[in-house]
Design an enzyme around this catalytic site. Structure first.
Site, PDB file in Angstrom:
ATOM      1  N   LYS A  78       0.811  -1.225   0.000  1.00 33.64           N
ATOM      2  CA  LYS A  78       0.000   0.000   0.000  1.00 33.64           C
ATOM      3  C   LYS A  78       0.841   1.271   0.000  1.00 33.64           C
ATOM      4  CE  LYS A  78      -4.575  -1.275   0.693  1.00 33.64           C
ATOM      5  NZ  LYS A  78      -4.601  -2.587   1.360  1.00 33.64           N
ATOM      6  N   SER A 105      -8.678   1.421   8.583  1.00 33.29           N
ATOM      7  CA  SER A 105      -8.201   0.936   9.877  1.00 33.29           C
ATOM      8  C   SER A 105      -6.967   0.080   9.645  1.00 33.29           C
ATOM      9  CB  SER A 105      -9.283   0.104  10.561  1.00 33.29           C
ATOM     10  OG  SER A 105      -9.709  -0.911   9.684  1.00 33.29           O
ATOM     11  N   GLU A 138      -9.953 -13.820  -3.366  1.00 36.81           N
ATOM     12  CA  GLU A 138     -10.612 -13.099  -2.267  1.00 36.81           C
ATOM     13  C   GLU A 138     -11.081 -14.095  -1.203  1.00 36.81           C
ATOM     14  OE1 GLU A 138     -14.067 -11.064  -3.830  1.00 36.81           O
ATOM     15  OE2 GLU A 138     -14.786 -12.880  -4.808  1.00 36.81           O
ATOM     16  N   GLY A 190     -16.703 -13.773   1.525  1.00 35.41           N
ATOM     17  CA  GLY A 190     -17.323 -12.671   0.783  1.00 35.41           C
ATOM     18  C   GLY A 190     -16.844 -12.686  -0.652  1.00 35.41           C
ATOM     19  N   ASP A 225     -17.823 -11.310  -3.359  1.00 38.93           N
ATOM     20  CA  ASP A 225     -18.448 -10.265  -4.190  1.00 38.93           C
ATOM     21  C   ASP A 225     -17.677 -10.010  -5.486  1.00 38.93           C
ATOM     22  OD1 ASP A 225     -16.634  -9.071  -2.034  1.00 38.93           O
ATOM     23  OD2 ASP A 225     -16.730  -7.473  -3.522  1.00 38.93           O
TER      24      ASP A 225
HETATM   25  C1  LIG Z   1      -5.350  -3.620   1.102  1.00 42.73           C
HETATM   26  C2  LIG Z   1      -4.759  -4.974   1.068  1.00 42.73           C
HETATM   27  C3  LIG Z   1      -5.155  -5.940   0.129  1.00 42.73           C
HETATM   28  C4  LIG Z   1      -6.255  -5.681  -0.885  1.00 42.73           C
HETATM   29  O1  LIG Z   1      -5.907  -4.674  -1.772  1.00 42.73           O
HETATM   30  P1  LIG Z   1      -7.008  -3.939  -2.679  1.00 42.73           P
HETATM   31  O2  LIG Z   1      -6.267  -2.965  -3.470  1.00 42.73           O
HETATM   32  O3  LIG Z   1      -8.000  -3.315  -1.727  1.00 42.73           O
HETATM   33  O4  LIG Z   1      -7.678  -5.016  -3.473  1.00 42.73           O
HETATM   34  C5  LIG Z   1      -4.506  -7.158   0.121  1.00 42.73           C
HETATM   35  N1  LIG Z   1      -3.540  -7.444   1.014  1.00 42.73           N
HETATM   36  C6  LIG Z   1      -3.136  -6.559   1.942  1.00 42.73           C
HETATM   37  C7  LIG Z   1      -2.062  -6.948   2.886  1.00 42.73           C
HETATM   38  C8  LIG Z   1      -3.727  -5.289   2.004  1.00 42.73           C
HETATM   39  O5  LIG Z   1      -3.328  -4.402   2.941  1.00 42.73           O
END
Ligand SMILES: *Cc1c(COP(=O)(O)O)cnc(C)c1O
Length: 326
Positions: free
Chosen positions: A54, A79, A205, A209, A211
């Site tokens: 991220k 969070s 996923e 869920g 989705d």
């Molecule tokens: C946020 C996150 C995801 C999912 O990423 P998206 O871009 O929301 O699909 C997967 N693994 C970790 C460790 C994350 O922090």
């Protein structure tokens, strides 16, 4: 109408991230290859700055702020890892950051976010809407909102991890990517289509869920109640609109993994590869294990998305036996 990013945007993001994000290692294991009957290449974003991919999307988005936006500051709601990513990127760039977080967020996550110098605005996750609070703060204080996945600069930044993977190991037969809101999957898909056109791309996923799978198969975004799963980074209620434009067009399929399968993957990562991976970070590998024979003999890329987990919780999960009570 905002438009989704292209691979050229992933390339620009990579240039912005050069010297800021780690070029994380790609690990392999003969033992894991032997068990799966394929050649696996693990892109280790658990070893990224702040412990997850991220940082890439957050830094790319904040680095594009103009002078006025930088002065006023950034706001986001999360969070989890996106909060820490925005807080760290903002500190590096000298931008004030405000993070909307639930009062009951894990102490470790609150502490890490404060340590990076961000201001936390608390809310009640059962009675208040975090997106609304974020929008209000943005309007009142002139802050720029950077959401966790439904944003072109965030998506382009997330795609730089898969770009590095293809650059390091060459073309692949398939790529497995954890899926929450779809920022990581959409960015990774742009990289795959540009650098390894024949590569199949799978999102994975939580089974609790599905989705994303329903959305891909039905051709429209499906909303669900917050799923109960240990994969807290993928507890999203729906994929984002911009990510879905890319996912619908270019993702081959979306798979699911149970909590028990995630814990098994965590154990294999710890025992065989000596790495700490958070449950959400295990989704890609759990997806490979679900397909089993279908991938035999192939060259497979797996994104390990993060490694942030409270150590007591980690130890309890590894000690098992794990029952998926959610
Ligand atoms: C946020 C996150 C995801 C999912 O990423 P998206 O871009 O929301 O699909 C997967 N693994 C970790 C460790 C994350 O922090």
């Amino acid at each position: 109408m905002p438009t989704p990013p292209s691979y050229a945007d992933v390339e620009s993001a990579a240039a912005r991230l050069d010297g800021q994000a780690h070029r994380t290692p790609v690990l392999t294991s003969r033992r894991v290859n032997g068990e799966i009957g394929a050649r696996l290449f693990f892109k280790c974003e658990n070893l990224q700055r702040m412990g997850a991919f991220k940082f890439r999307g957050a830094f790319n988005a904040l680095a594009r702020f103009d002078a006025g936006q930088r002065r006023a500051g950034v706001v986001t709601y999360s969070s989890g890892n996106h909060a820490q990513a925005v807080a760290l990127a903002a500190r590096i760039l000298g931008i004030p950051a405000t993070i909307v977080m639930p009062h009951d967020a894990p102490a470790g996550k609150l502490a890490a976010t404060l340590e990076y110098g961000a201001q936390i605005v608390g809310y009640d996750r059962y009675t208040e809407d975090r997106e609304e609070i974020g929008r209000e703060l943005a309007a009142e204080r002139g802050l720029t909102l950077v959401p966790p996945y439904d944003h072109a600069d965030v998506m382009a930044g997330q795609g730089t991890a898969a770009k590095e993977l293809f650059e390091d190991v060459g073309e692949l037969d398939a790529l497995f990517v954890p899926l929450g809101g779809g920022g990581l999957l959409s960015g990774s898909t742009l990289a795959a289509r540009a650098l390894s056109p024949g590569c199949r791309v799978y999102g994975v996923e939580p089974e609790a869920g599905d989705d994303g799978r329903q959305s891909l198969r039905g051709g429209a975004i499906v909303h669900i109640a917050t799923p109960r799963t240990i994969a807290d980074g993928a507890q999203t209620q729906h994929v984002g609109e911009l990510p879905f434009e890319i996912i619908r067009r270019d993702v081959d399929d979306i798979l699911v993994a149970s909590d028990a399968e995630l814990v098994e993957a965590m154990r294999i990562f710890a025992a065989t590869m000596k790495i700490v991976v958070e449950p959400t970070g295990c989704l890609g590998f759990a997806g490979v294990r679900r397909l089993g024979r279908e991938v035999s003999g192939q060259r497979i890329g797996v994104i390990i998305s993060g490694g942030n987990i409270d150590l007591d919780r980690y130890a309890a999960m590894l000690a098992g036996p794990w029952s998926a009570r959610g």
